[in-house]
Design a protein around this motif. Structure first.
Motif, PDB file in Angstrom:
ATOM      1  N   GLY A 173       0.829  -1.201   0.000  1.00 48.83           N
ATOM      2  CA  GLY A 173       0.000   0.000   0.000  1.00 48.83           C
ATOM      3  C   GLY A 173       0.858   1.243   0.000  1.00 48.83           C
ATOM      4  O   GLY A 173       2.080   1.181   0.122  1.00 48.83           O
ATOM      5  N   THR A 174       0.199   2.379  -0.114  1.00 50.46           N
ATOM      6  CA  THR A 174       0.939   3.637  -0.038  1.00 50.46           C
ATOM      7  C   THR A 174       1.224   3.980   1.423  1.00 50.46           C
ATOM      8  O   THR A 174       2.200   4.658   1.715  1.00 50.46           O
ATOM      9  CB  THR A 174       0.166   4.795  -0.700  1.00 50.46           C
ATOM     10  OG1 THR A 174      -1.150   4.851  -0.162  1.00 50.46           O
ATOM     11  CG2 THR A 174       0.110   4.636  -2.203  1.00 50.46           C
ATOM     12  N   MET A 219       4.587  -3.331   2.969  1.00 53.25           N
ATOM     13  CA  MET A 219       5.419  -2.969   1.832  1.00 53.25           C
ATOM     14  C   MET A 219       4.910  -1.675   1.190  1.00 53.25           C
ATOM     15  O   MET A 219       4.033  -1.706   0.323  1.00 53.25           O
ATOM     16  CB  MET A 219       5.434  -4.104   0.813  1.00 53.25           C
ATOM     17  CG  MET A 219       6.485  -3.939  -0.232  1.00 53.25           C
ATOM     18  SD  MET A 219       6.829  -5.458  -1.154  1.00 53.25           S
ATOM     19  CE  MET A 219       5.234  -6.112  -1.492  1.00 53.25           C
ATOM     20  N   PRO A 220       5.473  -0.525   1.620  1.00 56.90           N
ATOM     21  CA  PRO A 220       5.075   0.733   0.986  1.00 56.90           C
ATOM     22  C   PRO A 220       5.488   0.748  -0.485  1.00 56.90           C
ATOM     23  O   PRO A 220       6.576   0.316  -0.839  1.00 56.90           O
ATOM     24  CB  PRO A 220       5.849   1.796   1.772  1.00 56.90           C
ATOM     25  CG  PRO A 220       6.274   1.135   3.040  1.00 56.90           C
ATOM     26  CD  PRO A 220       6.429  -0.326   2.708  1.00 56.90           C
ATOM     27  N   SER A 221       4.586   1.229  -1.316  1.00 63.48           N
ATOM     28  CA  SER A 221       4.900   1.321  -2.745  1.00 63.48           C
ATOM     29  C   SER A 221       5.505   2.689  -3.029  1.00 63.48           C
ATOM     30  O   SER A 221       5.221   3.669  -2.340  1.00 63.48           O
ATOM     31  CB  SER A 221       3.638   1.115  -3.578  1.00 63.48           C
ATOM     32  OG  SER A 221       2.674   2.089  -3.235  1.00 63.48           O
ATOM     33  N   LEU A 224      10.066   8.655   2.065  1.00 66.45           N
ATOM     34  CA  LEU A 224      10.769   8.422   3.331  1.00 66.45           C
ATOM     35  C   LEU A 224       9.853   8.636   4.534  1.00 66.45           C
ATOM     36  O   LEU A 224       9.970   7.928   5.537  1.00 66.45           O
ATOM     37  CB  LEU A 224      12.015   9.306   3.431  1.00 66.45           C
ATOM     38  CG  LEU A 224      13.142   8.955   2.461  1.00 66.45           C
ATOM     39  CD1 LEU A 224      14.313   9.923   2.603  1.00 66.45           C
ATOM     40  CD2 LEU A 224      13.617   7.522   2.644  1.00 66.45           C
ATOM     41  N   ASP A 225       8.937   9.587   4.446  1.00 65.45           N
ATOM     42  CA  ASP A 225       7.976   9.807   5.526  1.00 65.45           C
ATOM     43  C   ASP A 225       7.021   8.618   5.645  1.00 65.45           C
ATOM     44  O   ASP A 225       6.714   8.162   6.751  1.00 65.45           O
ATOM     45  CB  ASP A 225       7.164  11.087   5.285  1.00 65.45           C
ATOM     46  CG  ASP A 225       7.976  12.349   5.512  1.00 65.45           C
ATOM     47  OD1 ASP A 225       8.771  12.380   6.478  1.00 65.45           O
ATOM     48  OD2 ASP A 225       7.813  13.305   4.725  1.00 65.45           O
ATOM     49  N   ARG A 226       6.580   8.079   4.518  1.00 66.91           N
ATOM     50  CA  ARG A 226       5.660   6.941   4.552  1.00 66.91           C
ATOM     51  C   ARG A 226       6.341   5.692   5.101  1.00 66.91           C
ATOM     52  O   ARG A 226       5.733   4.925   5.856  1.00 66.91           O
ATOM     53  CB  ARG A 226       5.072   6.692   3.159  1.00 66.91           C
ATOM     54  CG  ARG A 226       4.158   7.821   2.716  1.00 66.91           C
ATOM     55  CD  ARG A 226       3.481   7.616   1.375  1.00 66.91           C
ATOM     56  NE  ARG A 226       4.411   7.485   0.277  1.00 66.91           N
ATOM     57  CZ  ARG A 226       4.694   6.362  -0.380  1.00 66.91           C
ATOM     58  NH1 ARG A 226       4.098   5.230  -0.062  1.00 66.91           N
ATOM     59  NH2 ARG A 226       5.550   6.361  -1.380  1.00 66.91           N
ATOM     60  N   VAL A 227       7.605   5.499   4.751  1.00 65.60           N
ATOM     61  CA  VAL A 227       8.364   4.362   5.303  1.00 65.60           C
ATOM     62  C   VAL A 227       8.528   4.539   6.805  1.00 65.60           C
ATOM     63  O   VAL A 227       8.317   3.598   7.579  1.00 65.60           O
ATOM     64  CB  VAL A 227       9.731   4.204   4.603  1.00 65.60           C
ATOM     65  CG1 VAL A 227      10.612   3.210   5.339  1.00 65.60           C
ATOM     66  CG2 VAL A 227       9.547   3.775   3.144  1.00 65.60           C
ATOM     67  N   VAL A 273       9.993   0.742  -2.677  1.00 62.26           N
ATOM     68  CA  VAL A 273      10.430   2.139  -2.635  1.00 62.26           C
ATOM     69  C   VAL A 273      11.878   2.270  -3.078  1.00 62.26           C
ATOM     70  O   VAL A 273      12.269   3.308  -3.623  1.00 62.26           O
ATOM     71  CB  VAL A 273      10.208   2.801  -1.255  1.00 62.26           C
ATOM     72  CG1 VAL A 273       8.730   2.877  -0.920  1.00 62.26           C
ATOM     73  CG2 VAL A 273      10.979   2.119  -0.164  1.00 62.26           C
ATOM     74  N   ASN A 274      12.662   1.238  -2.877  1.00 66.93           N
ATOM     75  CA  ASN A 274      14.060   1.271  -3.319  1.00 66.93           C
ATOM     76  C   ASN A 274      14.184   1.146  -4.833  1.00 66.93           C
ATOM     77  O   ASN A 274      15.181   1.579  -5.416  1.00 66.93           O
ATOM     78  CB  ASN A 274      14.866   0.151  -2.648  1.00 66.93           C
ATOM     79  CG  ASN A 274      14.971   0.355  -1.154  1.00 66.93           C
ATOM     80  OD1 ASN A 274      14.820   1.455  -0.652  1.00 66.93           O
ATOM     81  ND2 ASN A 274      15.218  -0.717  -0.434  1.00 66.93           N
ATOM     82  N   ARG A 275      13.184   0.526  -5.468  1.00 71.33           N
ATOM     83  CA  ARG A 275      13.223   0.314  -6.919  1.00 71.33           C
ATOM     84  C   ARG A 275      12.783   1.535  -7.699  1.00 71.33           C
ATOM     85  O   ARG A 275      13.068   1.658  -8.877  1.00 71.33           O
ATOM     86  CB  ARG A 275      12.315  -0.862  -7.276  1.00 71.33           C
ATOM     87  CG  ARG A 275      13.062  -2.025  -7.810  1.00 71.33           C
ATOM     88  CD  ARG A 275      12.247  -3.149  -8.412  1.00 71.33           C
ATOM     89  NE  ARG A 275      10.882  -2.917  -8.691  1.00 71.33           N
ATOM     90  CZ  ARG A 275       9.865  -3.516  -8.066  1.00 71.33           C
ATOM     91  NH1 ARG A 275      10.086  -4.351  -7.093  1.00 71.33           N
ATOM     92  NH2 ARG A 275       8.633  -3.283  -8.400  1.00 71.33           N
TER      93      ARG A 275
END
Length: 189
Positions: free
Chosen positions: A9-10, A37-39, A53-56, A76-78
């Motif tokens: 999700g976001t 898993m944040p997208s 970065l805030d969402r993570v 997010v790393n991709r």
């Protein structure tokens, strides 16, 4: 062999509904862990309001204290659009002994036929559909149904409340609420 649930999700922001669903699925399906898993950029939604970065960080704060939960940042790393097929290919390669369960809401079950490479994806992951008011869990693909408490909380509503200086107490974990206040995310400026 590890049994791992994936809740993508976001998380813009993460709220207690996400946590309750993850815990209910973990317990019902006897999973070892659930990975939030944040997208970076979801293919089916608008871009997130909060920075990645805030969402993570909010997701990390939300899952803190539950030894069965963790945050996985592979998407997010991709960068770019986050397709579940691409993500699961990478996760299966990194964790060949794991069995993955992808947790989706009933609204996404209806959308499955339009998922990127769905025919291959169903061979990589088992889908868990969480019941949601107003949606049916019928699909041409195999989806295991899990009942979870229905809580009418959405990230959109939380953002709206913050923009109007309204309380979000009990809607998000306290650590997330503190972060939102500290960073003044979603506030009307």
């Amino acid at each position: 062999m590890k049994h791992i649930g994936i809740l993508g999700g976001t998380f813009d922001p993460p709220h207690i509904g996400h946590l309750m669903i993850a815990e209910e699925v973990r317990e019902s399906m006897d999973l070892d862990e659930v990975w939030f898993m944040p997208s970076h950029e979801p293919p089916h939604k608008q871009k997130a309001v909060a920075e990645t970065l805030d969402r993570v960080e909010m997701a990390e704060r939300a899952v803190a204290g539950n030894p069965h939960f963790k945050v996985e940042t592979i998407e997010v790393n991709r960068l770019g659009k986050s397709y579940t097929f691409d993500t699961m290919k990478l996760l299966k390669k990194e964790h060949p002994d794991a069995v993955f369960y992808f947790i989706i809401g009933a609204d996404m079950v209806e959308y499955l036929p339009r998922w990127h490479h769905i025919a291959e994806l169903v061979n990589m992951v088992r889908f868990i559909g969480v019941k949601r008011k107003g949606y049916d869990l019928k699909s041409e693909y195999q989806v295991t149904e899990v009942d979870a408490p229905l809580i009418e909380i959405s990230s959109t509503e939380i953002k709206r409340r913050l923009a109007h200086n309204r309380s979000i107490i009990y809607m998000v974990p306290e650590k997330v609420e503190n972060y939102l206040k500290e960073k003044q995310l979603y506030e009307d400026r």
